[in-house]
Design a protein around this motif. Structure first.
Motif, PDB file in Angstrom:
ATOM      1  N   ILE A  18       1.716 -40.559  -9.939  1.00 22.98           N
ATOM      2  CA  ILE A  18       3.102 -40.714  -9.496  1.00 22.98           C
ATOM      3  C   ILE A  18       3.443 -39.696  -8.411  1.00 22.98           C
ATOM      4  CG2 ILE A  18       4.128 -39.213 -11.249  1.00 22.98           C
ATOM      5  CD1 ILE A  18       6.258 -41.452 -11.605  1.00 22.98           C
ATOM      6  N   ASN A  19       2.859 -38.495  -8.525  1.00 15.78           N
ATOM      7  CA  ASN A  19       3.112 -37.471  -7.517  1.00 15.78           C
ATOM      8  C   ASN A  19       2.396 -37.788  -6.205  1.00 15.78           C
ATOM      9  OD1 ASN A  19       4.866 -35.935  -9.029  1.00 15.78           O
ATOM     10  ND2 ASN A  19       3.213 -34.742  -9.975  1.00 15.78           N
ATOM     11  N   ASP A  21       1.877 -40.797  -5.222  1.00 12.30           N
ATOM     12  CA  ASP A  21       2.721 -41.858  -4.661  1.00 12.30           C
ATOM     13  C   ASP A  21       3.920 -41.255  -3.932  1.00 12.30           C
ATOM     14  OD1 ASP A  21       0.999 -43.640  -5.764  1.00 12.30           O
ATOM     15  OD2 ASP A  21       2.326 -44.314  -7.389  1.00 12.30           O
ATOM     16  N   LEU A  22       4.469 -40.214  -4.526  1.00 16.00           N
ATOM     17  CA  LEU A  22       5.661 -39.596  -3.941  1.00 16.00           C
ATOM     18  C   LEU A  22       5.342 -38.969  -2.584  1.00 16.00           C
ATOM     19  CD1 LEU A  22       8.623 -38.657  -4.164  1.00 16.00           C
ATOM     20  CD2 LEU A  22       7.775 -36.579  -5.268  1.00 16.00           C
ATOM     21  N   ALA A  25       4.719 -41.648  -0.034  1.00 17.69           N
ATOM     22  CA  ALA A  25       5.984 -42.264   0.374  1.00 17.69           C
ATOM     23  C   ALA A  25       6.762 -41.328   1.290  1.00 17.69           C
ATOM     24  CB  ALA A  25       6.806 -42.608  -0.868  1.00 17.69           C
ATOM     25  N   ALA A  26       6.759 -40.049   0.911  1.00 15.20           N
ATOM     26  CA  ALA A  26       7.509 -39.079   1.701  1.00 15.20           C
ATOM     27  C   ALA A  26       6.974 -39.011   3.129  1.00 15.20           C
ATOM     28  CB  ALA A  26       7.432 -37.707   1.035  1.00 15.20           C
ATOM     29  N   ARG A  29       7.879 -41.785   5.409  1.00  9.76           N
ATOM     30  CA  ARG A  29       9.271 -41.818   5.854  1.00  9.76           C
ATOM     31  C   ARG A  29       9.628 -40.611   6.710  1.00  9.76           C
ATOM     32  NH1 ARG A  29       8.384 -46.126   3.772  1.00  9.76           N
ATOM     33  NH2 ARG A  29       9.864 -47.384   2.537  1.00  9.76           N
ATOM     34  N   ARG A  31      10.473 -38.167   9.570  1.00  7.49           N
ATOM     35  CA  ARG A  31      10.917 -38.411  10.956  1.00  7.49           C
ATOM     36  C   ARG A  31      10.604 -37.226  11.846  1.00  7.49           C
ATOM     37  NH1 ARG A  31      15.551 -39.958   8.078  1.00  7.49           N
ATOM     38  NH2 ARG A  31      15.514 -42.184   7.585  1.00  7.49           N
ATOM     39  N   SER A 118      12.357 -30.537  -2.796  1.00  9.79           N
ATOM     40  CA  SER A 118      13.278 -31.324  -1.974  1.00  9.79           C
ATOM     41  C   SER A 118      12.518 -31.811  -0.741  1.00  9.79           C
ATOM     42  CB  SER A 118      14.471 -30.454  -1.587  1.00  9.79           C
ATOM     43  OG  SER A 118      14.601 -30.403  -0.192  1.00  9.79           O
ATOM     44  N   MET A 119      12.827 -33.014  -0.349  1.00  6.71           N
ATOM     45  CA  MET A 119      12.094 -33.624   0.767  1.00  6.71           C
ATOM     46  C   MET A 119      12.255 -32.803   2.041  1.00  6.71           C
ATOM     47  SD  MET A 119      10.355 -36.093  -0.326  1.00  6.71           S
ATOM     48  CE  MET A 119      10.168 -35.612  -2.020  1.00  6.71           C
ATOM     49  N   TYR A 123       9.226 -31.409   4.245  1.00  7.38           N
ATOM     50  CA  TYR A 123       9.010 -31.749   5.674  1.00  7.38           C
ATOM     51  C   TYR A 123       8.942 -30.478   6.516  1.00  7.38           C
ATOM     52  CZ  TYR A 123      10.163 -36.615   4.464  1.00  7.38           C
ATOM     53  OH  TYR A 123      10.161 -37.859   3.926  1.00  7.38           O
TER      54      TYR A 123
ATOM     55  N   PHE B 448      11.828 -39.220  -5.328  1.00  5.65           N
ATOM     56  CA  PHE B 448      12.019 -40.628  -4.975  1.00  5.65           C
ATOM     57  C   PHE B 448      13.488 -40.934  -4.708  1.00  5.65           C
ATOM     58  CE2 PHE B 448       7.774 -41.366  -6.921  1.00  5.65           C
ATOM     59  CZ  PHE B 448       7.190 -41.999  -5.829  1.00  5.65           C
ATOM     60  N   GLU B 450      15.671 -38.956  -3.402  1.00  9.81           N
ATOM     61  CA  GLU B 450      15.966 -38.487  -2.037  1.00  9.81           C
ATOM     62  C   GLU B 450      15.440 -39.464  -1.000  1.00  9.81           C
ATOM     63  OE1 GLU B 450      15.071 -34.509  -0.765  1.00  9.81           O
ATOM     64  OE2 GLU B 450      15.684 -33.689  -2.710  1.00  9.81           O
ATOM     65  N   LEU B 451      14.232 -39.947  -1.264  1.00  6.85           N
ATOM     66  CA  LEU B 451      13.638 -40.906  -0.329  1.00  6.85           C
ATOM     67  C   LEU B 451      14.478 -42.178  -0.267  1.00  6.85           C
ATOM     68  CD1 LEU B 451       9.814 -40.567  -1.035  1.00  6.85           C
ATOM     69  CD2 LEU B 451      11.095 -39.757   0.965  1.00  6.85           C
TER      70      LEU B 451
END
Lengths: 148, 921
Positions: A18-19, A21-22, A25-26, A29, A31, A118-119, A123, B448, B450-451
């Motif tokens: 799951i991590n 996957d995270l 996914a991050a 996305r 930018r 936190s995303m 980033y 997720f 946040e995404l």
């Protein structure tokens, strides 16, 4: 070194699906310009990470600390011992006690990210370290012939 | 100092008589003064003997008397001239007795050969005979022989006493040495006196010298045997000082026994006895030998306390003639004292027993018993001293105990500090692990989420979000919840707040349920899930038992690769049931096996087996232990594991359900799922129903016609004809229309069911109590005409009973009356009663108690109870009845109508009654 080497490569060492996957996914996305063209290589164990490190040029290792086949910090020490140029190491751990952070620091991790992360932080940290790695690599490739 | 008559030709007498007349005047006066001085000594000795007579003092007094007679005779001669021959002869006879007396005195204190005593006595008798026969003074030669014999025996006596003094200590030593010295002086005096035979010139001063030395000897005897009080006190003080010092030398860690041993040794040395024994009262009310010196101790022997008291009360010293024999001498002594003394003296052997009460701090009492073959020079002061030492010894003896206790406390403290440190470390470790385990799923949830917030808008309110992300958030959330639940359960167990309600559980049924719940997961992982459980009953809390099985099964599934097998088996033993979950998974290395039951100790390859909180097995262990059971693990890496829980339980009673099986009625169960069938059948049979099972709708309809059941439990999702169609068919059939139908299904469509004519509707998973409560009311109905239900009325008032009977009997019920609580309870247990009406005011035990007893008794628990009351119920009354009764009837004219209405609404209710789920209770 081929022109495509400008593309950054991140090795994700994480045993929980799951991590992984995270993070995937991050990154899909992201930018941030430094993260626009990143190749993510995923492994779920230290052994897998060693194999990938041996065959690929890695700019950054995103490292879970509690892995099924040992502590990620062992891998961090091995990488540090390789000497420069080496990939940047970012520890990503749910073990956030002061001594656990200190251990990561002592093992030579360049950064420590606490789960849950936190995303934005993720980033920023990845972008900073990747830019620095790119700069080092650029300097390196300018000074000597690429070996692969 | 021998003083023969003046006519005597003997050396001694000649010395005397000649000097008495011819000696210088100065020597004469000195001699007279010596003789005069002797008289007070004699008086003191005689008085002391008369005040406390004993054989030793008697002999000393005799010696003194003999000497005194000589001195007196001498003085008389000085003053009155020659004395009559008879007086002279008597004095000589007494003079000759002196060697024997001296030896006899010595024999009291020290061993002296009997032949020597007898020989000396024989020589004396011979001398006296010669003296009497001849009537004249003995020849100088015979006097020399007598003197020689006296010197020999006297020296022997002095030596014996002196050697006897050596091993002794304190005053006995001093006194014995004094006695030895006095005897020696006595001998010297005689010898000096005898030298007077050499010539008249020396006679004068030898006589004086002999008198002086004789006086000294007498003085020595007096001090040795009759010491003045101040001297005794001084000796005692010195002894006490040394004895205390000696006791204090004992190392601090010496046991009480060692201290008493030292006490015994010290006592023996101080008193010069042959043996010393310390007797103490035990807590058991007896007396035991604690220590002994000079003789073997028998600590295993105990004596009655009365014996010790008798011994202490006896006048000391106690002289025993022959071991254990009662003689004239001991006849007046209490028998216990002789018995106790005999057992002690027999071991030495000894003859004299002196007992001294020990002054002990706790007042328990005890005695120091001194044993001796001879008399001792031993005073009351010494006894007081030794008794006082008892207190000191007891305190010293306790010192070891106190030290040991102190050490034990220190160790306890140290170990509790260690335990606390460990507990504290474990707590920190647990919190650290907890933090880690909480952060892991939160990482996915927050990440997720946040995404998701960064995803593109579909319209003003909605974003397009990958389904996978939502699944991840959900599964992480569920994982988090599971974790929290496990932690809360663990905390409950830890703090002892885990409330367990153990009940006899049908093991096959509960295993079947657990297996059924995990079967989809097993199928997904392509793992064969099997169970074979004999008909056993396990005594456990239903929910926790299920949790235990779920944990073990999901753990097995987690670590078993696809194609593997997980199986449940069970066996019953002596009051125990062992349930095993066996897998063909990766197994656990021996060194890890003890860890798996601890919190957050996931072992082995975790990446291959995600999920799990790391608390499941720890919680399982705690839950099993809370039930008074144990968990066990057998495993080999690569070969699989077997987890076994052992819980209280045993073989199911053979067909207990048949005891009152069918008493409440027959239930037709139309259900295709074997698990559900088994579960429902168990509940129903245990409650007392006969159960008929039909696996599908057509068979169900046939069974309904053939068996005319009291009620039908109907599942909806059935193979072939579904439940709705069967319900319609039942309600269309004239013969079957009145059989109440209860729907038990996973479908939540109660409106449809009730509209089609079902009396009630239960959604799986059901609450068994609710279903049974509902059925118990349905079963009251005398439907089908075969059996009519019994109603028990417990009421003292015959009028009420009569009214109720008139109401119920026409409706087809059988009515039974009980006029007291006790008879009511008996009737309720004895017959197959379908409903109980109970007055709250009863003559013997009140209605509340009866109702509580009915509720607590498994045999009557399912029978609905209506409380009868003539007044309003208070809140307390209501809370006491809450959950135990089906309703309350107000007594009065309204009773028949109210009861009829209750029977109608609860038993016949269809749509109007609504979905009860037991809620009407």
């Amino acid at each position: 070194m081929s022109p495509s080497s400008a593309r950054s490569r991140i090795l994700l060492v994480e045993d929980e699906t799951i991590n992984r996957d995270l993070i995937r996914a991050a990154l899909s996305r992201a930018r941030h310009p430094a993260l626009a063209d990143v190749e993510l290589v995923e492994v779920d164990s230290i052994a897998g990470a060693r194999a990938r490190l041996a065959e690929l040029e890695i700019d950054l290792v995103l490292l879970d600390v509690q892995l099924s086949d040992g502590s990620g910090l062992i891998l961090a020490r091995e990488i540090v011992q390789l000497g420069q140029p080496r990939p940047a190491i970012v520890a990503l751990s749910a073990g956030v006690l002061p001594e656990q952070r200190a251990a990561a620091d002592e093992a030579g991790c360049d950064s420590f990210l606490a789960k849950p992360v936190s995303m934005t932080t993720l980033y920023d940290e990845l972008a900073t370290l990747l830019s620095r790695a790119q700069a080092v690599r650029a300097a390196g490739s300018a000074g000597e012939a690429p070996d692969r | 100092m021998s003083d023969p008559p003046v006519q005597s030709r003997s050396a001694i007498s000649c010395v005397h008589c000649d000097t008495s007349r011819q000696g210088p005047e100065g020597g004469h006066i000195v001699t007279l003064a010596f003789e005069a001085l002797f008289l007070p000594l004699l008086a003191a000795v005689v008085v002391a003997y008369v005040r406390a007579p004993d054989p030793t003092r008697r002999d000393v007094a005799l010696i003194f008397t003999a000497m005194a007679v000589l001195f007196i005779r001498d003085m008389a001669r000085e003053l009155f001239g020659p004395l009559p021959i008879l007086l002279n002869t008597t004095a000589s006879a007494l003079q000759y007795l002196m060697p024997y007396l001296t030896l006899r005195l010595t024999a009291q204190l020290r061993p002296v050969p009997t032949w020597l005593l007898r020989g000396t006595l024989a020589v004396y008798v011979g001398q006296v005979i010669v003296l009497v026969l001849r009537g004249t003074p003995p020849s100088p030669m015979s006097v020399a022989v007598v003197t020689g014999a006296f010197v020999v025996t006297g020296s022997l006596a002095a030596t014996t006493l002196a050697t006897g003094a050596r091993p002794r200590a304190g005053s006995p030593r001093v006194r014995m040495l004094l006695a030895a010295g006095a005897t020696a002086l006595f001998v010297i005096a005689v010898a000096v006196s005898a030298t007077g035979v050499i010539g008249p010139d020396v006679r004068a001063w030898t006589r004086t010298l002999a008198r002086g030395i004789g006086l000294l000897a007498a003085f020595g005897y007096a001090v040795a045997f009759f010491p003045p009080a101040w001297l005794r006190r001084m000796w005692s003080a010195t002894s006490a000082y040394h004895a205390s010092l000696d006791l204090l030398q004992i190392p601090p860690d010496a046991s009480a026994q060692q201290v008493w041993q030292r006490m015994a040794d010290l006592s023996r040395q101080l008193t010069g006895t042959d043996g010393a024994v310390v007797l103490l009262r035990t807590q058991g009310g007896t007396v035991m030998e604690v220590a002994g010196s000079g003789l073997p101790v028998r600590p295993e022997r105990t004596y009655p306390v009365a014996w010790l008291e008798a011994l202490l009360s006896a006048n000391r010293p106690l002289a025993l003639d022959g071991v254990g024999a009662r003689t004239r001498r001991t006849a007046r002594i209490p028998s216990g004292a002789v018995d106790l003394a005999s057992t002690l003296v027999g071991r030495l052997p000894a003859r004299y027993v002196t007992s001294i009460p020990l002054d002990l701090p706790d007042g328990d009492g005890g005695a120091l018993v001194l044993l001796s073959g001879h008399r001792t020079l031993f005073t009351d002061d010494d006894a007081v001293l030794l008794g006082g030492l008892g207190r000191q010894a007891a305190l010293l003896g306790e010192r070891a105990g106190v030290l040991a206790e102190q050490e034990r406390l220190a160790e306890e403290l140290a170990s509790s500090v260690v335990a606390l440190t460990h507990a504290s470390q474990a707590k920190s470790e647990f919190l650290s692990n907890m933090s880690h385990e909480l952060r892991t799923p939160l990482n996915a949830i927050i990440g997720f989420s946040e995404l998701m917030q960064g995803e593109e808008w579909l319209d003003e309110h909605r974003r397009a979000v990958p389904d996978e992300w939502i699944a991840h958030v959900r599964s992480s959330g569920r994982h988090l919840l599971e974790l929290i639940n496990d932690v809360l359960d663990l905390a409950k167990v830890e703090s002892g707040r885990m409330d367990l309600h153990p009940e006899p559980l049908d093991l096959p049924a509960i295993v079947e349920d657990a297996v059924a719940a995990l079967r989809p997961e097993a199928d997904r992982q392509r793992i064969e899930l099997a169970y074979e459980v004999p008909h056993l009953v396990v005594h456990a809390d239903r929910i926790r038992m299920r949790q235990i099985l779920d944990n073990l099964l999901s753990n097995a599934l987690k670590f078993t690769p696809p194609g593997g097998r997980v199986s449940v088996s069970a066996e019953g033993g002596e009051g125990r049931v062992r349930v095993s979950v066996t897998d063909t998974g990766i197994g656990i290395a021996p060194e890890d096996q003890h860890r798996v039951f601890h919190e957050f100790q996931q072992v082995g390859d975790r990446s291959a087996h995600p999920g799990g909180t790391g608390l499941g097995l720890a919680l399982t262990r705690r839950l099993v232990e809370e039930h008074g059971g144990v968990v066990a693990l057998e495993s080999a890496p690569g070969r699989g594991s077997r987890f076994t829980v052992e819980l209280p339980g045993g073989h199911a009673a053979p067909r207990t359900t048949q005891l009152n099986g069918g008493a409440l009625g027959r239930i037709l169960l139309i259900e295709d799922d074997p698990g559900a069938t088994r579960l429902l059948r168990t509940y129903l049979e245990r409650a007392g129903y006969q159960v008929i099972v039909a696996g599908d709708g057509d068979r169900g309809l046939n069974a309904a016609r053939a068996e005319s059941p009291t009620a039908i439990l109907l599942d909806i999702l059935l193979p072939g004809t579904d439940g709705w169609d069967i319900l319609r068919a039942l309600k269309r059939d004239e013969a079957l229309r009145d059989i109440p139908v209860v729907i038990v299904t996973v479908l939540d469509e109660q409106e449809v069911g009730l509209a089609l004519g079902a009396v009630d509707y239960f959604v799986k998973p059901i609450v068994p109590e609710a279903l049974l409560a509902r059925l118990s009311r349905l079963a009251l109905l005398p439907e089908g005409g075969s059996t009519s239900a019994q109603i028990l009325v417990i009421d003292t008032d015959p009028e009420t009973s009569a009214v109720l009977g008139r109401t119920l009997i026409p409706l087809g019920y059988q009515v039974q009356h009980a006029s007291s609580g006790v008879t009511g309870l008996r009737a309720a247990r004895g017959a197959s009663v379908g409903l109980i009406l109970c007055d709250l005011l009863l003559p013997d035990i009140d209605g509340f108690t009866v109702i509580a007893a009915l509720h607590d008794d498994p045999a009557t628990r399912r029978v609905p109870v209506l409380a009868l009351t003539s007044g309003e119920l208070s809140d307390t009354d209501k809370s006491r009845l809450n959950g135990k009764i089906a309703g309350v009837l107000q007594k009065g004219d309204e009773v028949p109508a109210a009861l009829q209405q209750w029977l109608n609404t609860t038993a016949r209710a269809t749509a109007a009654a609504g979905r009860s789920n037991g809620g009407t209770r």
